[in-house]
Design an enzyme around this catalytic site. Sequence first.
Site, short mmCIF file in Angstrom:
data_model
loop_
_atom_site.label_atom_id
_atom_site.label_comp_id
_atom_site.label_asym_id
_atom_site.label_seq_id
_atom_site.Cartn_x
_atom_site.Cartn_y
_atom_site.Cartn_z
N HIS A 232 0.85 -1.19 0.00
CA HIS A 232 0.00 0.00 0.00
C HIS A 232 0.88 1.24 0.00
O HIS A 232 2.09 1.15 0.26
CB HIS A 232 -0.90 0.02 1.25
CG HIS A 232 -0.12 0.17 2.52
ND1 HIS A 232 0.56 -0.88 3.12
CD2 HIS A 232 0.13 1.26 3.30
CE1 HIS A 232 1.18 -0.44 4.20
NE2 HIS A 232 0.94 0.85 4.33
N ASP A 234 0.88 5.17 1.83
CA ASP A 234 0.19 5.85 2.93
C ASP A 234 -0.52 7.09 2.37
O ASP A 234 -0.04 7.72 1.44
CB ASP A 234 1.20 6.27 4.01
CG ASP A 234 1.81 5.05 4.71
OD1 ASP A 234 1.22 3.95 4.61
OD2 ASP A 234 2.87 5.21 5.34
N HIS A 289 4.77 0.14 -0.19
CA HIS A 289 5.53 -0.65 0.79
C HIS A 289 4.65 -1.71 1.42
O HIS A 289 3.43 -1.67 1.31
CB HIS A 289 6.14 0.27 1.86
CG HIS A 289 5.13 1.12 2.59
ND1 HIS A 289 4.54 2.24 2.04
CD2 HIS A 289 4.60 1.02 3.83
CE1 HIS A 289 3.70 2.78 2.92
NE2 HIS A 289 3.72 2.06 4.01
N ARG A 299 8.06 -8.98 15.18
CA ARG A 299 8.45 -7.64 14.74
C ARG A 299 7.43 -6.62 15.25
O ARG A 299 6.23 -6.90 15.27
CB ARG A 299 8.52 -7.63 13.21
CG ARG A 299 8.83 -6.29 12.62
CD ARG A 299 9.29 -6.40 11.17
NE ARG A 299 9.65 -5.06 10.74
CZ ARG A 299 8.79 -4.21 10.21
NH1 ARG A 299 7.54 -4.56 9.98
NH2 ARG A 299 9.18 -2.98 9.90
O1 LIG Z 1 5.36 -2.34 9.81
C1 LIG Z 1 5.84 -1.70 8.90
O2 LIG Z 1 7.05 -1.68 8.66
C2 LIG Z 1 4.96 -0.91 7.97
C3 LIG Z 1 3.76 -0.32 8.65
C4 LIG Z 1 2.95 0.50 7.70
O3 LIG Z 1 3.23 0.57 6.55
C5 LIG Z 1 1.76 1.24 8.18
O4 LIG Z 1 1.38 1.09 9.36
O5 LIG Z 1 1.19 1.99 7.35
FE LIG Z 2 2.19 2.17 5.53
#
Ligand SMILES: O=C(O)CCC(=O)C(=O)O
Ligand SMILES: [Fe+2]
Length: 358
Positions: A232, A234, A289, A299
């Site tokens: 996605h 942001d 990403h 993680r």
């Molecule tokens: O956990 C991650 O590295 C990405 C999180 C992410 O892209 C988000 O919360 O929008």
């Molecule tokens: Fe994100």
Amino acid sequence: MPTTLTDVFRGHPIHLPHSHQPDFTSLRELPDSYTWTPKDDLLFAAAPSPPATGENIPLIDLNHPDAASQIGSACRTWGAFQIANHGVPLELLQGIEFLTGSLFRLPVKRKLKAARSETGVSGYGVARISSFFNKQMWSEGFTITGSPLNDFRKLWPQLHLNYCDLVEEYEEQMQKLASKLMWLALNSLGVSEEDIKWASVNSDLNWAQSALQLNHYPVCPEPDRAMGLAAHTDSTLLTILYQNNTAGLQLFRDDLGWVTVPPVPGSLVVNVGDLFHILSNGLFKSVLHRARVNQTKSRLSVAFLWGPLSDIKISPVPKLVSPVESPLYQSVTWKEYLRTKAVHFNKALSMIRNHVEE
Ligand SMILES: O=C(O)CCC(=O)C(=O)O
Ligand SMILES: [Fe+2]
């Protein structure tokens, strides 16, 4: 009263029963509903970047005299970068990591006490983008918009006030850093405050708002077939992401495929969001990403999602538009953009792109 982010999201509830959230620790095999194939996400199996290319997301020292031009260049080529010497105290980063770990370690029953409501935004639940995919993601999340007091009280009857203070302090520091980064990037394009009246540097940031997204990717029995958080972009101006010491975040580059962002202790990852892409007339790229998962290490990540008040119109800065062409994007408020995103998801940016006459 301007519309808040909470109001905007409330119009687009996630229709997934919370009972879908499994107790990840009890699963020894990947259930079918969590097994991804290229049919579920076109880019699922896109090639990872060969390590030999040596191409890596830039790590920028904010104290470096050339930081602005390095940030500008990273926003153009990667739509993302990591930063060191950002001024956010290490103890604060460790504090937010500790809070996030403690939250997700709570028993499922307790976490569900703070479950996101049918029409709500804040609280515990699945990733917001889950409704766009047929398969489930191997992660759990907690969203904070406004004060987390009510939710935190349910999670931690004793410690909630300390944790609220920590979140407030974290958001304050992130807010200042985000504005500094935005202006460094814009200055590298010759854009100054004169060009963007609503985003004044000295306005104690009363034009901005944010949300905090805590993410947990538990240890996964079959990481190659699972997805932590699907691809996605942001919807923000900028996102500042803290990740713990487990790799998982990947960025997509047309020329390289998926590139993993290596955790660098004490540093922060910055993503260009869709609104910054629009504001820069497409010069800065909002980065696609995703998060992959791991067989041995869990993680954590904390995303500070940052943008303007919901009713501020964002348009390409006139200075960045060629005098013989029209702006690449229509002007939108964050509120309008989120509405488009809620329907068209990863096609939202192209939906508001002006079509150039051939
Ligand atoms: O956990 C991650 O590295 C990405 C999180 C992410 O892209 C988000 O919360 O929008
Ligand atoms: Fe994100």
